[in-house]
Design a protein around this motif. Structure first.
Motif, PDB file in Angstrom:
ATOM      1  N   THR A   1      40.047  37.277  42.303  1.00  8.92           N
ATOM      2  CA  THR A   1      38.667  36.899  42.613  1.00  8.92           C
ATOM      3  C   THR A   1      37.882  36.603  41.339  1.00  8.92           C
ATOM      4  OG1 THR A   1      38.894  38.528  44.349  1.00  8.92           O
ATOM      5  CG2 THR A   1      36.723  37.574  44.064  1.00  8.92           C
ATOM      6  N   TYR A   2      38.074  37.481  40.345  1.00  4.76           N
ATOM      7  CA  TYR A   2      37.311  37.369  39.104  1.00  4.76           C
ATOM      8  C   TYR A   2      37.597  36.033  38.406  1.00  4.76           C
ATOM      9  CZ  TYR A   2      35.014  39.177  34.935  1.00  4.76           C
ATOM     10  OH  TYR A   2      34.137  39.384  33.900  1.00  4.76           O
ATOM     11  N   GLU A   3      38.833  35.552  38.573  1.00  4.87           N
ATOM     12  CA  GLU A   3      39.244  34.329  37.880  1.00  4.87           C
ATOM     13  C   GLU A   3      38.926  33.063  38.684  1.00  4.87           C
ATOM     14  OE1 GLU A   3      40.386  34.610  34.928  1.00  4.87           O
ATOM     15  OE2 GLU A   3      41.003  36.718  34.796  1.00  4.87           O
ATOM     16  N   ILE A   4      38.834  33.186  40.022  1.00  3.08           N
ATOM     17  CA  ILE A   4      38.676  31.993  40.864  1.00  3.08           C
ATOM     18  C   ILE A   4      37.254  31.824  41.396  1.00  3.08           C
ATOM     19  CG2 ILE A   4      39.351  33.106  43.056  1.00  3.08           C
ATOM     20  CD1 ILE A   4      40.516  29.619  41.923  1.00  3.08           C
TER      21      ILE A   4
ATOM     22  N   THR B   1      32.766  32.900  34.877  1.00  3.87           N
ATOM     23  CA  THR B   1      32.575  34.352  34.760  1.00  3.87           C
ATOM     24  C   THR B   1      33.076  34.823  33.409  1.00  3.87           C
ATOM     25  OG1 THR B   1      33.098  34.392  37.102  1.00  3.87           O
ATOM     26  CG2 THR B   1      32.881  36.517  36.001  1.00  3.87           C
ATOM     27  N   PRO B   2      32.187  35.087  32.481  1.00  3.07           N
ATOM     28  CA  PRO B   2      32.642  35.513  31.152  1.00  3.07           C
ATOM     29  C   PRO B   2      33.042  36.983  31.143  1.00  3.07           C
ATOM     30  CG  PRO B   2      30.266  35.527  31.238  1.00  3.07           C
ATOM     31  CD  PRO B   2      30.730  35.090  32.586  1.00  3.07           C
ATOM     32  N   THR B   3      33.824  37.303  30.167  1.00  4.87           N
ATOM     33  CA  THR B   3      34.142  38.719  29.950  1.00  4.87           C
ATOM     34  C   THR B   3      33.335  39.163  28.741  1.00  4.87           C
ATOM     35  OG1 THR B   3      36.362  38.269  30.733  1.00  4.87           O
ATOM     36  CG2 THR B   3      36.036  40.345  29.586  1.00  4.87           C
TER      37      THR B   3
ATOM     38  N   LEU C   1      30.844  42.526  44.639  1.00  2.00           N
ATOM     39  CA  LEU C   1      32.290  42.373  44.436  1.00  2.00           C
ATOM     40  C   LEU C   1      32.898  43.354  43.426  1.00  2.00           C
ATOM     41  CD1 LEU C   1      32.594  38.470  44.277  1.00  2.00           C
ATOM     42  CD2 LEU C   1      33.223  39.956  46.175  1.00  2.00           C
ATOM     43  N   ALA C   2      32.142  43.626  42.344  1.00  2.00           N
ATOM     44  CA  ALA C   2      32.744  44.391  41.250  1.00  2.00           C
ATOM     45  C   ALA C   2      32.751  45.883  41.524  1.00  2.00           C
ATOM     46  CB  ALA C   2      32.015  44.088  39.943  1.00  2.00           C
TER      47      ALA C   2
ATOM     48  N   ALA D   1      40.395  44.188  47.335  1.00  2.00           N
ATOM     49  CA  ALA D   1      40.370  43.757  48.740  1.00  2.00           C
ATOM     50  C   ALA D   1      40.244  42.238  48.838  1.00  2.00           C
ATOM     51  CB  ALA D   1      39.212  44.437  49.468  1.00  2.00           C
ATOM     52  N   ILE D   2      39.322  41.669  48.044  1.00  7.64           N
ATOM     53  CA  ILE D   2      39.124  40.211  48.094  1.00  7.64           C
ATOM     54  C   ILE D   2      40.332  39.486  47.485  1.00  7.64           C
ATOM     55  CG2 ILE D   2      37.565  38.313  47.477  1.00  7.64           C
ATOM     56  CD1 ILE D   2      36.333  40.301  49.423  1.00  7.64           C
ATOM     57  N   ASP D   3      40.941  40.093  46.446  1.00  4.38           N
ATOM     58  CA  ASP D   3      42.156  39.495  45.859  1.00  4.38           C
ATOM     59  C   ASP D   3      43.213  39.313  46.946  1.00  4.38           C
ATOM     60  OD1 ASP D   3      40.964  39.607  43.406  1.00  4.38           O
ATOM     61  OD2 ASP D   3      42.153  41.303  42.633  1.00  4.38           O
ATOM     62  N   LYS D   4      43.324  40.333  47.801  1.00  5.01           N
ATOM     63  CA  LYS D   4      44.340  40.298  48.867  1.00  5.01           C
ATOM     64  C   LYS D   4      44.013  39.173  49.868  1.00  5.01           C
ATOM     65  CE  LYS D   4      46.599  43.468  52.108  1.00  5.01           C
ATOM     66  NZ  LYS D   4      46.161  43.076  53.425  1.00  5.01           N
ATOM     67  N   VAL D   5      42.717  39.059  50.190  1.00  5.82           N
ATOM     68  CA  VAL D   5      42.297  38.023  51.143  1.00  5.82           C
ATOM     69  C   VAL D   5      42.629  36.639  50.580  1.00  5.82           C
ATOM     70  CG1 VAL D   5      40.268  36.942  52.212  1.00  5.82           C
ATOM     71  CG2 VAL D   5      40.476  39.439  52.161  1.00  5.82           C
TER      72      VAL D   5
END
Lengths: 416, 432
Positions: free
Chosen positions: A189-192, A292-294, A377-378, A385-389
């Motif tokens: 999710t964080y990457e997409i 989304t920056p780190t 989300l974070a 959970a969202i990664d799985k979706v």
């Protein structure tokens, strides 16, 4: 009592005393103080190469600090990201926690909630050097809980031998894929989530923080999810579950375009050399990509002695002041400075311009929604959970409607 | 290696923290006090468990009390717990050995639990002072073109130790299942156990090497080169090792078998990598014979083909006794002995018309070759008794000694022979 047992105890006692004695003697010839800095490495990237690459960056930081504190030994300790918090918690129970922790803002926020880091003294003096976004992220109850140090903007990395002109919009990205260019996207999710910005879904996602909004129709979120599903159907768009896989596939010339962050770009350049180009992520027709920056920041450990605490503050000061930030930024193209007073020399490098555009034009355009998206989300349960979706969506296991439902109704009560 | 030294030396930096320093001092004081208290208690015959417990419990007690007062005592607490666990283990081990010096549980405590506690404590300390994952990545050198990291090396050593330790019980279990399932002999079971153990160790070593990241092709190449090197360098050891393996596969010498070594029956106890261990029946001495010896010298085995030993007793009877009567009597004596096998049937033979007797041999078999000496002794006693009861004499040459003068005085010699005492009396009278 057996002689052997007595002997063992005597040896143990003697060893302990000897160690103490030797350490006392050795301190006469060694630097007077030791500063312990802990930092994380993702579990799946915890290798000697990654560690050496990070330590190389640290040597650069340390040089800056040692100019003013030459009699200090800086010890950097790498932890696995997933176990770092538990490890430091156990260390702190024994007063052996680090003096400084260099990690991401979300990680440090979680550390602060567990009292594993202390707020900075004289917070107002420190906060002056940051812009509003970084202030919002790092201040809790008027206290600076961590000092932002560098920003790793999210950008696109591509092979300039196959792609002459980087895509400016996601529509162009799809066309590029149709023309035979191999594109890699992440199911994390964080990457997409940048694509949510390009499809205009960010306002609707940020509104999900309010539970009442969760059952209302979300056409933009559906449009975003549909776009992801369509992308999965295209011949030359591939989804990967790990960001490291994207990087490996690009360097192995199995992909031509991927999303990456600026730190990974450094790593990719070591292999691809001049073949690598960096560009901002593709926007939408009307909306910006939600890049989304780190953000990496320093947190103060809770177990330091007064002298170690002074050294830790000095270390952070030496690297976050404008001169220090500029020095560090000029030596590498891996990140953007966190200090607002430091100008980014856009003209000197296309790469730096891409980072700057990513941060200032794309990320900061969502300054209002950012905290709410983070809140939604974070969380500890949120991202997994969202990664799985998203993985199931890109694999065709669940339908678009099911994905939208799962995305909009996920429980955001988890600990941040 | 420098990185490792730097890492270890950097831990001293924690001593700069007052909370750490004072806990180390507390632990040091507790250890020293423990030595003195034990000495005092030792002289007063206080029980072992109290002597073992006093140090760690005192440290734990002080730590808990100070902890309640919000004084940092984490290090002292952990040290006290590890110390208590260690002393408890030593006490259990000592108790088991006191009951039975060869207690297997004590052996396992010493071989497995004690190292496990030590290694766990060491790893816990390192984990607290630094990060195990990080230290595990430190390179300690290059071997066979493979960069060897400290973590890999550590896991390899632990794996190696566990393989060596576990190979014995696993091999025993497999051999026992084979024996029960296939109904094989004890000797075969022992051979299977040793072969399985060698196989476990060999494959274990290979697995450990592969886990450590060694290239299989490089391993093969090196092992081939090493074989040649071993062939020249430590030829004897290598020859003994190969001989041992060969003997096991051949099945000619297996644990439990009886060999005649220099005319003495000896039982094979163990077929080792270098030598075979035998116990000699006569004096219970342990013989360690290089495996290669059995390839280059003759060895007499009593158990390779048959499980019994054929032995004989030779006896003479006077000429005037009918041989058939003597032979029947000898065969009866052998048949009546409980440890003489009835099959093959004991047989006696007249073997020689000797100078003063007719010589007979009684051939018989015993189940356990190591019983042969005892049985032959029993039979000789019973033959003597039976011959006595039946009036059969065992002739033996008799020697008469005549003291002589030179030149010979026939009269004097004869007189002395008849009555030596008179002769001596006469001598005294002559002197008088």
């Amino acid at each position: 009592m057996s002689t052997r047992a007595r002997l063992i105890n005597t040896i143990t006692a003697a060893t302990t005393l000897l160690t103490m004695l030797l350490s006392g003697c050795s301190s006469a010839n060694k630097p007077a103080q030791t500063l312990y800095i802990a930092y994380p490495i993702a579990d799946n990237e915890f290798t000697q190469t990654t560690k050496e690459r990070t330590e190389k960056q640290f040597r650069l930081f340390n040089q800056q600090f040692l100019k003013t504190n030459p009699n200090t030994r800086v010890v950097t300790v790498a932890y696995k990201l997933n176990t770092m918090k538990r490890q430091i918690k156990e260390d702190s129970e024994l007063n052996l926690g680090p003096d400084l922790i260099l990690s991401t803002n979300t990680h440090l926020q979680s550390f602060y909630l567990d009292s594993l880091i202390s707020a900075f003294p004289n917070s107002s003096q420190w906060t002056q050097q940051y812009g509003d976004v970084l202030k919002n992220l790092s201040i809790v109850d008027d206290k600076l809980i961590f000092a932002p140090f560098v920003i790793f903007p999210q950008v696109s990395c591509y092979n300039n031998k196959t792609i002459k002109q980087p895509p400016k919009t996601i529509q162009e990205l799809v066309k590029l894929g149709a023309s035979g260019i191999r594109i890699g996207l992440s199911t994390k999710t964080y990457e997409i989530q940048w694509t949510a910005g390009s499809t205009g879904a960010i306002p609707e996602i940020s509104s999900l923080v309010n539970k009442k909004n969760q059952n209302k129709p979300k056409p933009k979120i559906k449009e975003w999810i549909t776009w992801l599903r369509q992308a999965a159907l295209y011949q030359n768009i591939f989804f990967y579950s790990q960001q490291s896989e994207l990087v490996n596939e690009l360097t192995a010339n199995n992909l031509d375009w991927i999303t990456c962050n600026s730190f990974e770009a450094l790593e990719i350049r070591e292999t691809m050399g001049e073949q690598l180009s960096i560009a901002p992520l593709p926007d939408g027709v009307q909306t910006k990509a939600f890049a989304t920056p780190t953000i990496f920041a320093f947190g103060l450990g809770t177990d330091s002695s007064p002298s170690q605490r002074a050294l830790a503050l000095s270390y952070v000061r030496s690297l976050t002041n404008p001169v220090g930030q500029r020095q560090v930024s000029l030596r590498t193209e891996g990140y953007l400075p966190a200090n607002k007073a430091v100008d980014i020399p856009n003209q000197s490098s296309r790469t730096l311009k891409a980072y700057n555009d990513s941060w200032n034009d794309q990320s900061l355009s969502y300054i209002k929604q950012w905290p709410m998206i983070t809140q939604y989300l974070a969380t500890e349960q949120g991202y997994p959970a969202i990664d799985k979706v998203l993985t199931e969506l890109s694999s065709g296991i669940i339908s678009v409607d099911e994905a939208v439902k799962a995305f909009t109704n996920h429980d955001s009560k988890g600990k941040q | 290696m420098n990185n490792l030294l730097f890492e270890v030396s950097s831990w001293t930096g924690y001593i700069g923290r007052a909370a750490v320093t004072w806990q180390l001092i507390l632990i040091g004081c507790a250890l020293i006090a423990d030595v003195f208290i034990r000495n005092k208690l030792g002289t007063k015959n206080v029980s072992l468990i109290i002597c073992q417990a006093v140090g760690p419990l005192a440290l734990l007690g002080i730590s808990i009390v100070l902890g309640l007062a919000s004084i940092p005592t984490g290090i002292a607490n952990r040290f006290g717990l590890i110390w208590a666990a260690w002393n408890l283990l030593l006490w259990i081990e000592l108790k088991l050995i006191q009951r039975n010096p060869k207690d297997r549980r004590a052996l396992w405590l010493r071989r497995l639990v004690r190292p496990a506690i030590l290694v766990s404590a060491l790893l816990y300390c390192i984990q607290r002072l630094s990060s195990l994952s990080s230290i595990g990545l430190i390179s300690v050198g290059t071997l066979l073109n493979t960069q060897l990291a400290l973590g890999q090396l550590f896991y390899s050593l632990i794996g190696l130790y566990l393989i060596l330790l576990a190979s014995a019980p696993i091999a025993f279990l497999i051999s026992w299942i084979s024996k029960e399932g296939l109904k094989i002999s004890n000797q075969s079971r022992d051979a299977i156990e040793i072969i399985v153990r060698y196989l476990i160790i060999s494959f274990g070593l290979l697995a450990v090497a592969l886990q450590a990241g060694f290239n299989p092709t490089a391993l093969l190449t090196i092992s081939a080169g090493l074989s040649v090197g071993l062939g020249f360098g430590i030829k004897e050891i290598f020859a003994n090792f190969i001989s041992g393996i060969w003997l096991l596969f051949e099945g000619s010498i297996r644990p439990g078998e009886i060999l005649m070594i220099k005319g003495e029956p000896c039982r094979v106890n163990k077929l080792g990598l270098r030598a075979t261990f035998l116990s000699r029946q006569r004096d219970d001495a342990e013989l360690i014979i290089p495996n290669q010896t059995f390839f280059t010298q003759d060895a007499e085995s009593f158990t390779t083909g048959e499980n019994y030993r054929r032995d004989e007793v030779v006896v003479g009877a006077a000429y005037h006794h009918e041989p058939q009567q003597v032979i029947t009597l000898l065969e009866q004596i052998a048949c009546q002995h409980p440890r003489v096998l009835q099959h093959p049937v004991p047989q006696a033979f007249a073997i020689d018309f000797a100078e003063s007797s007719i010589n007979y041999t009684l051939k018989y078999s015993v189940h356990n070759p190591l019983d042969a000496r005892t049985v032959s002794s029993d039979l000789r006693q019973e033959i003597w008794t039976a011959f006595n009861n039946h009036g059969i004499g065992i002739p033996f040459p008799q020697r008469q000694v005549y003291p002589m003068e030179w030149p010979p005085n026939r009269q004097s010699s004869l007189q002395t022979q008849q009555n030596p005492h008179e002769h001596s009396t006469a001598d005294q009278q002559d002197r008088g």
